[in-house]
Every structure is written in structure tokens, then in C-alpha cells.
Design a protein around this motif. Sequence first.
Motif, PDB file in Angstrom:
ATOM      1  N   CYS A 171       0.871   4.239 -10.666  1.00 17.95           N
ATOM      2  CA  CYS A 171       0.134   3.130 -11.300  1.00 17.95           C
ATOM      3  C   CYS A 171       0.899   2.509 -12.470  1.00 17.95           C
ATOM      4  N   THR A 172       1.785   3.275 -13.086  1.00 20.58           N
ATOM      5  CA  THR A 172       2.565   2.685 -14.185  1.00 20.58           C
ATOM      6  C   THR A 172       3.715   1.827 -13.646  1.00 20.58           C
ATOM      7  N   ARG A 231      -0.486   9.814  -8.988  1.00 24.54           N
ATOM      8  CA  ARG A 231      -1.154   8.508  -8.998  1.00 24.54           C
ATOM      9  C   ARG A 231      -0.871   7.768 -10.302  1.00 24.54           C
ATOM     10  N   GLY A 232      -0.907   8.515 -11.400  1.00 22.70           N
ATOM     11  CA  GLY A 232      -0.604   7.891 -12.687  1.00 22.70           C
ATOM     12  C   GLY A 232       0.812   7.335 -12.706  1.00 22.70           C
ATOM     13  N   ASP A 245       1.179  -2.144  -8.907  1.00 23.21           N
ATOM     14  CA  ASP A 245      -0.261  -2.335  -8.728  1.00 23.21           C
ATOM     15  C   ASP A 245      -0.690  -2.038  -7.296  1.00 23.21           C
ATOM     16  N   ALA A 246       0.198  -1.487  -6.515  1.00 21.78           N
ATOM     17  CA  ALA A 246      -0.113  -1.231  -5.106  1.00 21.78           C
ATOM     18  C   ALA A 246      -1.406  -0.430  -4.960  1.00 21.78           C
ATOM     19  N   ARG A 247      -2.143  -0.747  -3.940  1.00 22.22           N
ATOM     20  CA  ARG A 247      -3.290   0.072  -3.560  1.00 22.22           C
ATOM     21  C   ARG A 247      -2.772   1.452  -3.152  1.00 22.22           C
ATOM     22  N   ILE A 248      -3.484   2.484  -3.582  1.00 27.45           N
ATOM     23  CA  ILE A 248      -3.112   3.857  -3.241  1.00 27.45           C
ATOM     24  C   ILE A 248      -4.218   4.466  -2.397  1.00 27.45           C
ATOM     25  N   GLU A 249      -3.856   5.016  -1.255  1.00 29.19           N
ATOM     26  CA  GLU A 249      -4.851   5.667  -0.402  1.00 29.19           C
ATOM     27  C   GLU A 249      -4.442   7.122  -0.183  1.00 29.19           C
ATOM     28  N   MET A 252       0.836  -1.197   0.000  1.00 33.16           N
ATOM     29  CA  MET A 252       0.000   0.000   0.000  1.00 33.16           C
ATOM     30  C   MET A 252       0.873   1.250   0.000  1.00 33.16           C
TER      31      MET A 252
END
Lengths: 251, 251, 251
Positions: free
Chosen positions: B21-22, B17-18, B25-29, B1
Motif C-alpha cells: 500500500c505504500t 499489505r502495508g 494503490d493497486a487493489r489487493i486480493e 490488481m
Amino acid sequence: MITLASDFGTPYPAAMRGVICTRTDARIEDIAHDFPRQDVRAAAFWLTQTLPYFPPAVHCVVVDPGVGTDRDAVVVRAGTHALVAPDNGVALPVARELADSVEVFTWAYDDPASSTFHGRDVFAPAAAAVHEAGVDVVSELDRTTPTDDYVDLQFPTAELVDGGARGEVLVVDGFGNVVTNIPGSILESRFGGTVTVDGDPIPVRRAYAALDPGDRLVTVGSHGNVELAVTQGRGDDAFGVGVGDPVSLAL
Amino acid sequence: MITLASDFGTPYPAAMRGVICTRTDARIEDIAHDFPRQDVRAAAFWLTQTLPYFPPAVHCVVVDPGVGTDRDAVVVRAGTHALVAPDNGVALPVARELADSVEVFTWAYDDPASSTFHGRDVFAPAAAAVHEAGVDVVSELDRTTPTDDYVDLQFPTAELVDGGARGEVLVVDGFGNVVTNIPGSILESRFGGTVTVDGDPIPVRRAYAALDPGDRLVTVGSHGNVELAVTQGRGDDAFGVGVGDPVSLAL
Amino acid sequence: MITLASDFGTPYPAAMRGVICTRTDARIEDIAHDFPRQDVRAAAFWLTQTLPYFPPAVHCVVVDPGVGTDRDAVVVRAGTHALVAPDNGVALPVARELADSVEVFTWAYDDPASSTFHGRDVFAPAAAAVHEAGVDVVSELDRTTPTDDYVDLQFPTAELVDGGARGEVLVVDGFGNVVTNIPGSILESRFGGTVTVDGDPIPVRRAYAALDPGDRLVTVGSHGNVELAVTQGRGDDAFGVGVGDPVSLAL
């Protein structure tokens, strides 16, 4: 992945997320929902600053002053990305940055439940459908029809004149930094020196913190454009300019 | 995370965030992106109120008035957590709450694409890299170098005096509740009674709703500190204080 | 899936997310955290506009002016959905839209860590626990007790009178659109025509963009209610009304 961008504020985007979550398990990422209200050009600009950093995704963009009129919905394919948006040009500038070649399709939508919230009733279902089908088969979907008759949008171009440039303010960000349409390359050899902005000599610096609090400066923002800023302050206030105002820069 | 916290507002964090994400695949909070602009101490405080509730994660924190100057980027390891931040102390107070022992590393970053948006060009990639490598091997990464020469930050300590305390306002929250640095333990046996705040007698209550709308009260906030509040109103307005102002409390 | 809705602003909801993430891997979706402060009715209304679009979920709703008093926490089961909320009625209107039959349970909570932030200390843990157990077994949990003695909330009903309706303003959205409690069906055959609002003749249109910028109009919003709006402007300003104000409409 599906991204969401709008000028809806809250809580309307939550209804869009719900609609999407009932149709797909896709990850949903928010771009922003506080784009300047009904300002298609500002939204188009901010999309160019955010979407290109994402992996392939379906981008659902709803800044839609014409909601409920007969304006079309479009799907814009840009390489491995697709944008779902109203046909007002908002998706085109970023699409051209995402891919060399861009295809535009009208999206045939059923009579929606509301005439005022197509984000929920048209665009969220369309984004989910495109995502589930896959960006590569957009052209084969029943609801898509290729079109050349769509609304385009181009940012105004700064005029490069001998010894400087004449441009305008594209957007002001939340810090008050004034983003112009003058390409930052014009300042390349000027860092540490001074240029003239609307008649006043202003230092050119790489960092907002380069000067004393309250001092005005010119820099190149993360978008690559000339930006008017203030150390620990607001550039829009200090330079007295807002969106659409002309900016004249002499080297 | 991976968690994200900044003073960027929108839409800049979307680019971060982009970028993440590249790379993973970690969850982002999101923690928050509306921390008071360029206020390192306020950000450090709010991090102590949020990050300790999370499971092990990489926390990307960007409140960075010095962006584009030669300030370092640091990775702070605190047990099973890591913080990636500019070297201005913002990550240290929460790190000390997350673990008994804290290690600080400088993070060697390449010349970034921009001098104004290291959140996108330095810190987001660093957070993704630390996440993908794993917090336990931070010390072994090519880009990390252990350092004792980092900027630290301590919250000011309230002075406990006979019959009370002298402290100051750390932050004001969105409700207008005034969070001081006076430890709540001082009020332990006073609930239901009255204390004197800056010369005025004020009821001590556990609930904001304990009094009539508009009445001032003193309570212990969820952070454990003395808080100045108003039933259905704003404490900052009613007490006439803001961040950094002194608060004197007599029992 | 767990959804979160509150009037907390930021960064308090991040602590709730952390608490939930330590207890469950459930996907978390934000509804909004900027509901009008301590306005239970407005929150209840916006929940009816958002939660019904979600797949089965546990909805954690915290608009809680009574935090720290002896008000109960409740779990409301509505079909395949459950709502976790303070016992102030906020969850009931949407629950009745989510399912024909609604069950209410009190939720027995331990003495919380704070008296001011039950979102973090009571409701987030409760939502995670209900999610992990499953909505279908809510009645079997040790902490739940069925109750008929709960606080209910009903939106005020508009009075349909010969030739029109008398209602009131329920909420104003971020665009300034004025949402009344007058059912939109009353306008069914009036689109393209005119009605009288508080004595003034106003065009009835389907789209905000139907008129010239600044022109007032009456429409049916995405909620199905009569809405007072302005083409590219704010309805609340132009009609001079706010939440709770009476609205009289003559056909």
C-alpha cells in the motif's frame, strides 16, 4: 485508509466493516482478527510488527477485555497516523514507533447500543469519524479531550548480563516460533556458532532451513528480537516454553 | 490488481499489505494465508484452483521453507499475469495453466532487512514494483534476468491401468474432501453406479448430499479430479487417507 | 458493493472473488467464510448480525449442503439489498430484517462447470450479474422468476413462561459465548441481580469483565438476546451447553 485489528475472530468484524462502509468510502485493510483472546500485550506487540509498514491511516484496534465497564475509549495521534482503541494501553507501544511524539485523547462516546460489542458500536464509528475529519484535526473534534491520564503499556525489558541475557517470551507465532524480548543485536557476531539457551547449546543461524528438520536453532526474527525456532517444526514445543516464560541466553 | 497467497497465517501478511500500500494503490486480493505450512506442492495445487479465475494480475506467492538461504526469487510471466515467488517451483504449475508459454526471470533483491520474512522484505516490494512497471515490461526491468535454470514442479501423474487407475492424494480440503490426482474423466459414465476404491465398493455421485449422512462417495471435484468424500462428513477420516497416500481405483 | 459469506474456509472463496472481479469492479467485502459447516440456521443467524450494518449491497451467501442436487438458486430482494443464495432458507431471516417486504425469485442457472462448487460456478456469477444490473431491476432479468414456493427458515421462538423463559442455544461464538433465543428484554430490570439458569443462580451483568475470571454470568449480547458467558472464559464449557440445547431461565 482504515485498518482493523481485533481478537474477535469472525463474523463480528464484518459488522464493524459495515458500520464503517456506511460512513466513509475509505479503503479498509485487515491487520488480523485472531489476536490471542483478551491478551492486550500480545496485540500491542503484533501491532508494532504490522502498522509501521502502512501509509498514514486510522487504525481501529479492539482487544478489549474491559468492554462494558467504565474504561475510556481513546484516540492516539502518532504523526500522520491515528489509533482508535480502548484505554488499556494496546495502542501505545506502536504509537511510539510510528512517531517521536504521541498525543492521547479520550473519545466521548454516546451510550452504545450494546454493552458487549463496542467494536461495532463505539470504535468503528469513532474510526470512521476520525478518518472523515482527518488525523490532523483530531484535537479539534467535539468528542476528543487531551489527557495524560491514560493506561500505558511497556513491554518487559530483557536484562543484559555479563555473557548473555535474561528475558522472557513475548509471543509465539503461528509457526510456533518463540519471540523473546532479548534484542537480536546480542547475536550479531554469533551466526554460524552456538549459544546456550536455558542450559542447552543451540546453533545460531539466519535461516529456519539452515539445519535438518526437527533441529532447534536460535535466530533473529523479522522483529529484530531473538527467536527460538526449529527447522520445519515448532519452537514452542521443542523448547518447551510459552508466553511469559523466562528465557536465559548465554553467549 | 495484486493477489497475495502464503502459509503465514496472521498477522504477517498485514505487513506485506502495508508494504504494498505504500508503493501502489493497486487493489489487493487475498487468495489464502493458511496454505499447509511449508508445503510447496499443496500451495502450487491450490493456486491452480484459484488464480485462473482472476483477471490479469500480479500474484505474490510466499510459501518459502528456504527463506534466508541462497535460493533465488523469481518472477514468472504467464501471458497477462505475473507471479512473484521464491524459486522453489510453487508458481510453475499455475503459470502453465494461465498461459501456453511461460517465461521465468530471477529477481535481484537487495540485502533484506530480515533473513526470516522475505514476504515483507523481498516479495511484497517485488510484486509492487512489477505491478507498477506493468507485466508486459517485466523483461526490461533492471532487477530481472531471464533464466532457464529454475526449480520446476510437476504434480505426480496417476497411472491409468486396465480397469482403473493408481494415483495419490494431492491435498485434503477444509471439509475433509480428499483430492486425488486421478482425472475425473475416468468416472464419466459411472455416475449413479459404483467403483472400487482401495478394495471397497463406493457409490459414484455428483453431489455430496446424494447419500445418507456418513456415507462414503466418489465424485469429481471442482478441480476436475477424482475426490473421495462423505455426505456431511470428512472423506479423509472415512477413507483413512492423507496427503501423499496412494489411492487405487477400479471401475 | 458485493459481500461474500460461506462455510468454505479457504482457498475456495478466492475463486469466487476472481470470478466476481472479472465481471465487475464492485468492492467486495467478506462477512465470514468459517460459518459452521453446512449449518444453514447458524449461517442465517450470523447474517442477521452482520448484513444489516452494511450499506445497500448484493450479498452472496453460500452455505449449501444440497450443492449438486436439484435445489434452486434464489435471489431475495429486500429493499435496496439483494441476497443471492441456495434455496434453503439461509437468506430469509436477514432479508426480513433488511426490509419490511421481501421478494423471492428463482435464478435460472446454466449447467455449471462443477457439481460441487456452485459458489464459484453459480452464485458468484449471479451476484455479479445482479450487481451490474442493479437491485431495483432484479424482477426484470431474464434469469429471475418470482416464486412463492421457496424454502423458508424461522429461528425457534423462546417460550415465555410465568417467572422466566424456556429457549434454546442458537449459536456459540468464537469466544464461547452462548447465544440463546431468549429475548434480552426479559433481563431489563435484573442487571446487578441474579437469575436462575438451568437451576443455578447466576449473576446478571452488562460486561463480561464484571466478575472474577472464571465466574459465570448472564448478559444481553450485541444481538439483543440472552447470552451465557464467563469472565475471561468460555460460556459453552462452563454452562455445559451447545447449539440446540434447551436453556431454562427463571427470574
